[in-house]
Scaffold this active site. Structure first.
Site, short mmCIF file in Angstrom:
data_model
loop_
_atom_site.label_atom_id
_atom_site.label_comp_id
_atom_site.label_asym_id
_atom_site.label_seq_id
_atom_site.Cartn_x
_atom_site.Cartn_y
_atom_site.Cartn_z
N GLU A 29 1.54 -0.58 -4.91
CA GLU A 29 0.56 0.43 -5.29
C GLU A 29 1.29 1.73 -5.59
O GLU A 29 1.78 2.40 -4.67
CB GLU A 29 -0.48 0.66 -4.19
CG GLU A 29 -1.53 1.67 -4.65
CD GLU A 29 -2.18 2.44 -3.52
OE1 GLU A 29 -1.62 2.50 -2.41
OE2 GLU A 29 -3.29 2.97 -3.74
N ASP A 62 0.84 -1.20 0.00
CA ASP A 62 0.00 0.00 0.00
C ASP A 62 0.88 1.26 0.00
O ASP A 62 1.93 1.28 0.66
CB ASP A 62 -0.86 -0.02 1.27
CG ASP A 62 -1.67 1.23 1.44
OD1 ASP A 62 -2.64 1.40 0.69
OD2 ASP A 62 -1.33 2.06 2.31
O1 LIG Z 1 -9.86 8.17 0.84
C1 LIG Z 1 -9.22 7.84 1.82
C2 LIG Z 1 -8.30 6.67 1.74
C3 LIG Z 1 -7.80 6.39 0.53
C4 LIG Z 1 -6.92 5.24 0.29
C5 LIG Z 1 -6.69 4.23 1.22
C6 LIG Z 1 -5.88 3.15 0.89
C7 LIG Z 1 -5.27 3.10 -0.36
O2 LIG Z 1 -4.49 2.05 -0.73
C8 LIG Z 1 -5.51 4.15 -1.29
O3 LIG Z 1 -4.92 4.07 -2.50
C9 LIG Z 1 -6.32 5.19 -0.96
N1 LIG Z 1 -9.27 8.52 3.00
C10 LIG Z 1 -10.18 9.66 3.08
C11 LIG Z 1 -10.39 10.07 4.53
C12 LIG Z 1 -9.14 10.42 5.23
C13 LIG Z 1 -8.42 9.45 5.88
C14 LIG Z 1 -7.33 9.77 6.64
C15 LIG Z 1 -6.93 11.11 6.70
O4 LIG Z 1 -5.88 11.48 7.47
C16 LIG Z 1 -7.63 12.12 6.01
C17 LIG Z 1 -8.73 11.75 5.28
C18 LIG Z 1 -9.62 10.84 2.28
O5 LIG Z 1 -10.37 11.72 1.93
N2 LIG Z 1 -8.28 10.82 1.96
C19 LIG Z 1 -7.64 11.88 1.17
C20 LIG Z 1 -7.64 11.47 -0.33
C21 LIG Z 1 -7.06 10.06 -0.51
O6 LIG Z 1 -5.64 10.08 -0.10
C22 LIG Z 1 -5.10 8.88 0.37
C23 LIG Z 1 -4.20 8.16 -0.41
C24 LIG Z 1 -3.73 8.56 -1.72
C25 LIG Z 1 -4.56 9.03 -2.72
C26 LIG Z 1 -4.04 9.37 -3.97
C27 LIG Z 1 -2.68 9.26 -4.21
O7 LIG Z 1 -2.12 9.59 -5.45
C28 LIG Z 1 -1.85 8.79 -3.22
O8 LIG Z 1 -0.51 8.65 -3.51
C29 LIG Z 1 -2.36 8.43 -1.96
O9 LIG Z 1 -3.65 6.97 0.05
C30 LIG Z 1 -3.95 6.48 1.26
C31 LIG Z 1 -3.35 5.28 1.67
C32 LIG Z 1 -3.65 4.76 2.91
O10 LIG Z 1 -3.09 3.59 3.30
C33 LIG Z 1 -4.51 5.43 3.78
C34 LIG Z 1 -5.10 6.64 3.38
O11 LIG Z 1 -5.94 7.30 4.22
C35 LIG Z 1 -4.83 7.18 2.11
C36 LIG Z 1 -5.43 8.43 1.66
O12 LIG Z 1 -6.23 9.04 2.42
#
Ligand SMILES: O=C(/C=C/c1ccc(O)c(O)c1)N[C@@H](Cc1ccc(O)cc1)C(=O)NCCCOc1c(-c2ccc(O)c(O)c2)oc2cc(O)cc(O)c2c1=O
Ligand SMILES: [Ca+2]
Length: 484
Positions: free
Chosen positions: A230, A193
């Protein structure tokens, strides 16, 4: 690190997102093994922080609080039993490894295994990690860092999640210990991840310290774990997925974007006759491919419009193409039904995940979509197994959205995404005889519940796919599921 080590005659990975370990073990024995599926990606098995504030969102499982194997999916004993039962059924297990970070600063301080932490002190006693194990000075990645500053993308906190320092020998020791425990329990590999947020050279050190796969679970001796990283990269950021393909496989996000565009009508299907790296996709052996995943089916992760189970006809078409074509290592998303993109899996009032119900027609209930149980999808896994080792040949198209091709002399598929019927005499490359179309129905005894196709001595057959039919493709092959 680029070989999934599927059992002979098996192919295709399914992401059983948020499934419980006992239910996965049952699914391996009653469905996935018998249907020739190769493996399962499971949700993170290590303890995560509980986030009631947002009603147990799916992303709470991406906030580790320890490496104890206790989550809403089950405990260590249930995990070990699942791996044993699935490997015995010929289905491999791949673990979603969240090793870039720990938690953010959620309101509540309790994990799925009862552990607590002091987020603001970067203290996780249940591992243990303390402040010295995290990147310093503390900074948070902001939007433009992705375009300018690789160092910040690696060393700063992703959306405020405490960012581990994988350069530390202690942190490496804890991560490697966690992953080696899973390998010794029989898993076949890992999804890494947020790999983009870690330095390739640190990942290389970690991967090289992993044990060989456990020969007691049917792996050859000396087998290295299958690792797919990823890396969300559409080519517009400072960090390129090419920095990671030297280490292990990489998630190919462009794959799902381009196929979604084609099958949603944005690009003519005829252009798919060159499908593969010349579309800007990774080399075949580097690419973990998929239409949608847990993140982009909810509209996150950039890119454009992605087909999901909600656009059933196009989604089944794109998935059939993914499985019919030899390029890449395909993964099928298996979801729970959602409207709120934050919502977690179906759960009772105590927050326990509700198991999928298996209906009499073999579909799922209780809020689970089970795309992998859709006949048009599982039939294409069998197609892929029969076609293993062959290439694409005898491509035909009508100059727009009607296409057809063979896989060696083993299998044939035709697609019609035009607004008029496909009704052509085509080369199927198959031996003369009668075949059941495995999309519109299945073989039952010596008849077909859906269409049947008669192939002549010249390998040709009349192929009909109406533009208003439930599905846009017809597939026949030499395997038992199709050949009469
Ligand atoms: O939408 C989410 C979660 C998304 C998410 C989770 C797991 C993944 O493998 C992933 O690809 C995305 N999380 C929501 C809610 C959130 C969670 C935690 C936080 O501190 C703030 C907000 C959210 O709106 N997140 C912001 C946009 C998504 O930004 C995230 C990305 C991400 C998105 C786009 C990219 O190009 C990139 O390099 C990383 O990876 C994660 C990895 C994680 O292990 C945990 C995370 O919270 C996230 C993650 O927030
Ligand atoms: Ca990092």
């Amino acid at each position: 690190y680029k070989n999934p080590y599927y059992a002979p005659g098996h192919s295709t990975m399914v992401h059983l997102f948020e499934w419980k370990w006992d239910d996965i073990a049952d699914e391996c024995e009653r469905f996935l093994g018998p249907r020739g599926f190769g493996g399962i990606q499971i949700s993170p098995p290590n303890e995560n922080v509980i986030i009631w504030q947002y009603n147990r969102p799916w992303w709470e499982r991406y906030q580790p609080i320890s490496y104890k194997l206790v989550t809403r999916s089950g405990d260590e004993q249930q995990f070990a039993s699942m791996v044993r039962r699935c490997n015995d059924a010929g289905v491999r297990i791949y673990v979603d490894a969240v090793i870039n970070h720990m938690t953010g600063e959620p309101r509540d301080n309790i994990g799925t295994g009862g552990s607590t932490a002091d987020f603001r002190q970067w203290s996780y006693p249940a591992v243990p990690y303390t402040a010295q194990d995290f990147n310093w000075p503390h900074c948070v990645i902001d939007g433009w860092d992705y375009g300018c500053c690789p160092d910040k993308v690696r060393n700063c906190e992703l959306v405020g999640l405490k960012d581990l320092n994988q350069r530390s020998e202690y942190v490496r020791f804890m991560i490697v210990g966690f992953m080696n425990k899973l390998i010794d329990l029989g898993v076949a590999g890992f999804r890494i991840d947020a790999a983009k947020h870690m330095w390739p050279e640190d990942l290389q050190v970690i991967y090289d310290r992993l044990h060989n796969l456990n020969t007691d679970h049917g792996f050859p001796s000396g087998a290295r774990p299958y690792i797919y990283q990823e890396v969300i990269d559409f080519g517009n950021e400072a960090i390129s997925r090419d920095e990671y393909t030297g280490l292990a496989a990489v998630t190919e996000f462009k794959f799902g974007l381009e196929l979604s565009r084609a099958f949603a009508g944005g690009n003519q299907l005829r252009w798919l006759n060159t499908w593969g790296p010349i579309w800007g996709l990774l080399a075949h052996e580097d690419a973990l491919t998929f239409i949608d995943n847990h993140d982009n089916q909810r509209g996150h992760g950039g890119g454009g419009v992605i087909l999901t189970y909600k656009q059933a006809k196009q989604y089944k078409g794109a998935t059939a193409f993914m499985l019919a074509h030899p390029y890449g290592e395909p993964q099928i998303m298996s979801s729970f039904d959602f409207t709120d993109s934050e919502a977690g899996p179906p759960m009772d009032s105590n927050g326990n995940i509700i198991s999928p119900a298996i209906n009499s027609d073999n579909t799922c209930g209780n809020g689970w979509v089970c795309e992998h149980r859709w006949r048009q999808i599982y039939s294409m896994v069998a197609f892929r197994n029969v076609a293993a080792g062959t290439n694409v040949n005898d491509w035909w198209d009508n100059g727009s959205n009607q296409i057809a091709f063979c896989r060696g002399g083993q299998a044939f598929i035709a697609f019609n995404n035009d607004n008029w019927d496909l009704n052509q005499n085509l080369q199927t490359c198959l031996p003369a005889g009668a075949y059941c179309d495995v999309i519109s129905g299945s073989k039952s005894g010596n008849s077909c519940t859906g269409k049947s196709v008669t192939v002549g001595n010249d390998g040709r057959a009349q192929i009909y796919v109406g533009s208003h039919e439930v599905d846009m493709m017809l597939a026949i092959h030499r395997g038992d599921e199709s050949r009469l």
